[in-house]
Write an enzyme that holds these catalytic residues in place. Structure first.
Site, PDB file in Angstrom:
ATOM      1  N   ASP A  67     -34.237 -31.288  -4.193  1.00  0.00           N
ATOM      2  CA  ASP A  67     -33.865 -32.356  -5.133  1.00  0.00           C
ATOM      3  C   ASP A  67     -33.504 -31.877  -6.534  1.00  0.00           C
ATOM      4  OD1 ASP A  67     -33.364 -35.140  -4.892  1.00  0.00           O
ATOM      5  OD2 ASP A  67     -34.953 -35.526  -6.343  1.00  0.00           O
ATOM      6  N   HIS A  75     -38.758 -38.196  -6.417  1.00  0.00           N
ATOM      7  CA  HIS A  75     -38.236 -36.868  -6.746  1.00  0.00           C
ATOM      8  C   HIS A  75     -39.011 -35.757  -6.036  1.00  0.00           C
ATOM      9  CE1 HIS A  75     -36.499 -33.617  -8.960  1.00  0.00           C
ATOM     10  NE2 HIS A  75     -37.538 -33.428  -9.758  1.00  0.00           N
ATOM     11  N   SER A 132     -37.029 -28.871  -7.940  1.00  0.00           N
ATOM     12  CA  SER A 132     -36.618 -29.194  -9.310  1.00  0.00           C
ATOM     13  C   SER A 132     -36.432 -27.913 -10.135  1.00  0.00           C
ATOM     14  CB  SER A 132     -37.649 -30.144  -9.943  1.00  0.00           C
ATOM     15  OG  SER A 132     -37.146 -30.757 -11.088  1.00  0.00           O
TER      16      SER A 132
END
Length: 341
Positions: free
Chosen positions: A176, A303, A151
């Site tokens: 991700d 996530h 992230s």
């Protein structure tokens, strides 16, 4: 039947084995049930990493906390997402350390790191922090480094790699995060942050919420990583988030704008791990069709892929290292001798 013969029939007393009385009585013991506190109690990092260190940056008051595992192979240097901590990689590190060294860093304003300005989460500052930690830890002759970022940490990893300041950089893994999706979601970020539960009476309650209402799906990982994202507020007599992400909005766009082109421009082997195929933007779609990077979709996770599916994540990392022949000193061609120590 002669009633007199009934006296010869066997009699069962209550003291005999009940399993002889009926097949239905052969019921296995129930497994011991976990109490609430056992199910959501914090776990110690020491069961997954080998040690923790504080790295003091010369010429400043900045101290960055790192967790270290393994003793051989290239260094898999892990950067967590916004609001997470280095312990986000704990479960995966316990597998990766069998064939590589793992260093998971608490970024500025996160975990146990302490800096002069914990709210300066600009991409430039975060990138400088990573380079300073690598320089302080390894000097001018670092071992082979594979950068992994999840992230926000994925953005930091890409920016660090694009600066070409790590002479031994041998690989880049982004988890991700895709520019198009990330930029589009920024307008919702404050609402998402404000909708989180903000105060927890106990750490166990925070761990429970992170799995039932938050972003994590793996209880074991939550028990490891969530406590490091909290701090105790004496005035409110409860636990709150250590990182005040809602106060760093001015830096958010800088994390993601131009990320795809920077990622594609990095000359080292690259791997993009996604939780869904719908997250590729146009630049990455074209780049992937041209074979500029490897992409793997890890299904059935949220996530935080490294937390939800740590075994699969660790296997993908080790396969990437093996496939690209990344040894402790960098890219190695099979058949050639390794450099002398």
């Amino acid at each position: 039947m002669d009633p007199s013969n009934l006296t010869s029939l066997p009699e069962y007393s209550s003291e005999e084995d009940p399993q002889k009385l009926s097949a239905f009585s052969n019921v296995p013991d129930r497994p011991a049930t976990q109490t609430y506190l056992q199910k959501y109690s914090p776990l110690e990092w020491s069961g997954y990493f080998d040690r923790e260190d504080d790295i003091c940056i010369p010429g400043s008051n900045d101290v960055f906390h790192v967790y270290v595992a393994g003793s051989e192979g290239p260094v898999v240097f892990c950067l967590h997402g916004g609001g997470y901590s280095g312990l986000s990689f704990a479960l995966a590190a316990s597998k990766i350390k069998e064939k590589a060294r793992v260093v998971a860093m608490d970024l500025r304003g996160h975990g146990k790191s302490c800096t002069e300005n914990d709210l300066d989460l600009s991409i430039e500052t975060l990138s400088n922090d990573v380079l300073a930690v690598l320089k302080t830890a390894y000097g001018d002759t670092p071992p082979a480094v594979v950068l992994i970022g999840h992230s926000m940490g994925g953005s930091v990893a890409v920016h660090v790699a694009a600066r070409k300041a790590i002479s031994s950089l041998a690989g880049l893994i982004v988890v991700d995060v895709v520019e198009g999706t990330a930029v589009a979601s920024l307008i919702h970020m404050q609402k998402i942050l404000s909708s989180r539960m903000q105060h927890f009476p106990t750490i166990e309650k925070a761990i429970e919420w992170s799995v039932k209402g938050g972003s994590l799906r793996n209880i074991e990982s939550a028990r490891l990583s969530v406590p490091s994202t909290l701090k105790y507020d004496d005035s409110k007599k409860c636990y709150t988030y250590r990182t005040r992400l809602e106060e760093t909005e001015s830096y958010w766009r800088g994390w993601y704008e131009g990320l795809s082109e920077k990622f594609l421009s990095c000359s080292v082997p690259k791997l993009l791990l996604l939780a869904g195929t719908d997250r590729l933007d146009r630049a990455l779609t074209i780049g992937q069709m041209q074979g500029k990077f490897q992409m793997v979709v890890v299904r059935h996770t949220g996530h935080a892929i490294q937390e939800d599916a740590p075994d699969e994540f660790a296997s993908l990392v080790l396969n990437f290292v093996s496939r690209n022949r990344i040894g402790p000193h960098g890219i190695e061609i099979l058949g050639l001798p390794r450099p002398q120590q």
